[in-house]
Design an enzyme around this catalytic site. Structure first.
Site, PDB file in Angstrom:
ATOM      1  N   GLN A 211     -28.220 -77.561 -34.457  1.00 39.51           N
ATOM      2  CA  GLN A 211     -27.677 -76.475 -33.170  1.00 39.51           C
ATOM      3  C   GLN A 211     -28.103 -77.039 -31.951  1.00 39.51           C
ATOM      4  OE1 GLN A 211     -30.087 -72.847 -32.988  1.00 39.51           O
ATOM      5  NE2 GLN A 211     -29.415 -72.116 -31.412  1.00 39.51           N
TER       6      GLN A 211
ATOM      7  N   TYR B 204     -24.810 -72.784 -13.819  1.00 38.33           N
ATOM      8  CA  TYR B 204     -25.072 -73.884 -14.355  1.00 38.33           C
ATOM      9  C   TYR B 204     -26.357 -74.725 -13.767  1.00 38.33           C
ATOM     10  CZ  TYR B 204     -20.787 -72.991 -16.884  1.00 38.33           C
ATOM     11  OH  TYR B 204     -19.796 -72.430 -17.737  1.00 38.33           O
TER      12      TYR B 204
ATOM     13  N   GLU C 178     -27.421 -61.603 -26.193  1.00 37.08           N
ATOM     14  CA  GLU C 178     -26.153 -61.796 -26.398  1.00 37.08           C
ATOM     15  C   GLU C 178     -25.654 -61.777 -27.873  1.00 37.08           C
ATOM     16  OE1 GLU C 178     -23.773 -65.088 -23.796  1.00 37.08           O
ATOM     17  OE2 GLU C 178     -23.949 -65.775 -25.801  1.00 37.08           O
TER      18      GLU C 178
ATOM     19  N   HIS D  60     -17.722 -60.165 -21.841  1.00 40.89           N
ATOM     20  CA  HIS D  60     -17.198 -61.436 -21.153  1.00 40.89           C
ATOM     21  C   HIS D  60     -15.751 -61.324 -21.007  1.00 40.89           C
ATOM     22  CE1 HIS D  60     -20.925 -64.020 -22.283  1.00 40.89           C
ATOM     23  NE2 HIS D  60     -21.246 -62.742 -22.075  1.00 40.89           N
TER      24      HIS D  60
ATOM     25  N   ALA E 244     -12.694 -68.640 -11.877  1.00 48.83           N
ATOM     26  CA  ALA E 244     -13.492 -67.390 -12.024  1.00 48.83           C
ATOM     27  C   ALA E 244     -13.380 -66.528 -10.838  1.00 48.83           C
ATOM     28  CB  ALA E 244     -14.937 -67.747 -12.515  1.00 48.83           C
TER      29      ALA E 244
ATOM     30  N   ASP F  37     -14.712 -72.424 -21.329  1.00 50.30           N
ATOM     31  CA  ASP F  37     -14.418 -74.150 -21.889  1.00 50.30           C
ATOM     32  C   ASP F  37     -13.110 -74.419 -22.073  1.00 50.30           C
ATOM     33  OD1 ASP F  37     -17.382 -74.283 -21.550  1.00 50.30           O
ATOM     34  OD2 ASP F  37     -17.819 -73.478 -23.641  1.00 50.30           O
TER      35      ASP F  37
ATOM     36  N   GLN G  72     -26.450 -70.589 -17.627  1.00 48.40           N
ATOM     37  CA  GLN G  72     -26.441 -71.387 -18.821  1.00 48.40           C
ATOM     38  C   GLN G  72     -27.827 -71.590 -19.549  1.00 48.40           C
ATOM     39  OE1 GLN G  72     -25.170 -72.414 -21.907  1.00 48.40           O
ATOM     40  NE2 GLN G  72     -23.420 -73.070 -21.008  1.00 48.40           N
TER      41      GLN G  72
END
Length: 284
Positions: free
Chosen positions: A208, A145, A17, A77, A125, A109, A176
């Site tokens: 991170q 998720y 990605e 996306h 979605a 989000d 995720q």
């Protein structure tokens, strides 16, 4: 090429990605990172959505570059958040014009300081998935998720919503990030009959990890917590340790029959290359 056809092909497939720049000024650097990742011949490259119309054009431009210039399948996306239905329809039309066949449909989000949904926006979605299907013959993916969505109080509700996405007709699901593979293996016991791609994020800095877990609610196993605690203040060592941990996750997934793995590269081609080098005799 439709990603579902790639997923169903023989062999082990690693994809990556990338995300578009927040401003146009960063476009060339993202393009350079994308080109570096493309040199690793991934099965496909996904491009996250720059919402709100301002940078969403860069999602289309980068996806087009991946598909038409680099000759690698692109997964664009699309999100419900921060864009109206009219804006999303416009982006879908642009993707069609560029020959992009694959879309990952997400709610996105919710901004901390924003209201959602606003008039003219998709609420879920599933609504977006249904409109994408009406507008063209796309290969459609959705999100999962593995530890439950951070907003969900009960795990069973999250599984129910995931099954609703499947019932809407998505072709595959991408998870995720997670740091404990046992969590992913439990998804396979939930009766999801379409391909589920595990999402692996190499954590290369202590900062991170804190930022990513705050956004996603992902649990950190003690084994990985110890690694971050020990190496986190040494940037070079933490980067190497994070790559090693992600590689170990991928090897375990492959050993347990998983044939398609998606890696969140964070626009770092050197990290992606290090992982592929670690897998050089495993993924051929």
């Amino acid at each position: 090429m439709r990603i579902i056809d790639k997923i169903k092909a023989d062999g082990v497939h690693i994809s990556f990605e990338v995300f578009p720049p927040k401003t146009d000024a960063g476009f060339e650097s993202v393009l350079k990172a994308t080109d570096g990742i493309a040199e690793l011949t991934p099965s496909f490259i996904s491009v996250t959505y720059g919402a709100g119309g301002g940078t969403s054009k860069n999602t289309v431009k980068i996806a087009s570059h991946i598909k038409n210039d680099l000759k690698i399948p692109a997964l664009a996306h699309l999100t419900c958040v921060s864009s109206t239905k009219e804006e999303v329809h416009k982006v879908i039309g642009q993707l069609q014009k560029e020959g992009i066949e694959n879309i990952l449909a997400l709610r996105g989000d919710i901004p901390q300081d924003g209201q959602f949904p606003l008039p003219g926006q998709y609420s879920h979605a599933c609504e977006l998935i249904e409109d994408i299907k009406k507008m063209g013959d796309f290969c459609i993916g959705a999100a999962c998720y593995p530890e439950g969505h951070v907003e969900m109080e009960h795990k069973k509700d999250d599984i129910r919503y995931l099954k609703e996405k499947v019932d809407c007709g998505v072709d595959f699901i991408t998870t995720q990030m997670f740091f404990n593979n046992d969590i992913f293996y439990r998804i396979r016991e939930q009766g999801i009959m379409i391909p589920v791609l595990p999402g692996i994020m190499p954590i290369t800095t202590k900062k991170q990890l804190a930022r990513s877990c705050a956004l996603s609610g992902t649990a950190v196993p003690q084994r990985f917590r110890a690694i971050v605690d020990y190496f986190g203040d040494d940037p070079a060592a933490m980067k190497q340790a994070g790559i090693a941990y992600a590689t170990d996750q991928i090897i375990d997934l492959i050993a347990n029959g998983v044939r398609n793995i998606h890696v969140y590269s964070m626009n770092k081609p050197e990290v992606a290359a290090a992982i592929m080098q670690n897998l050089s005799e495993i993924v051929k």
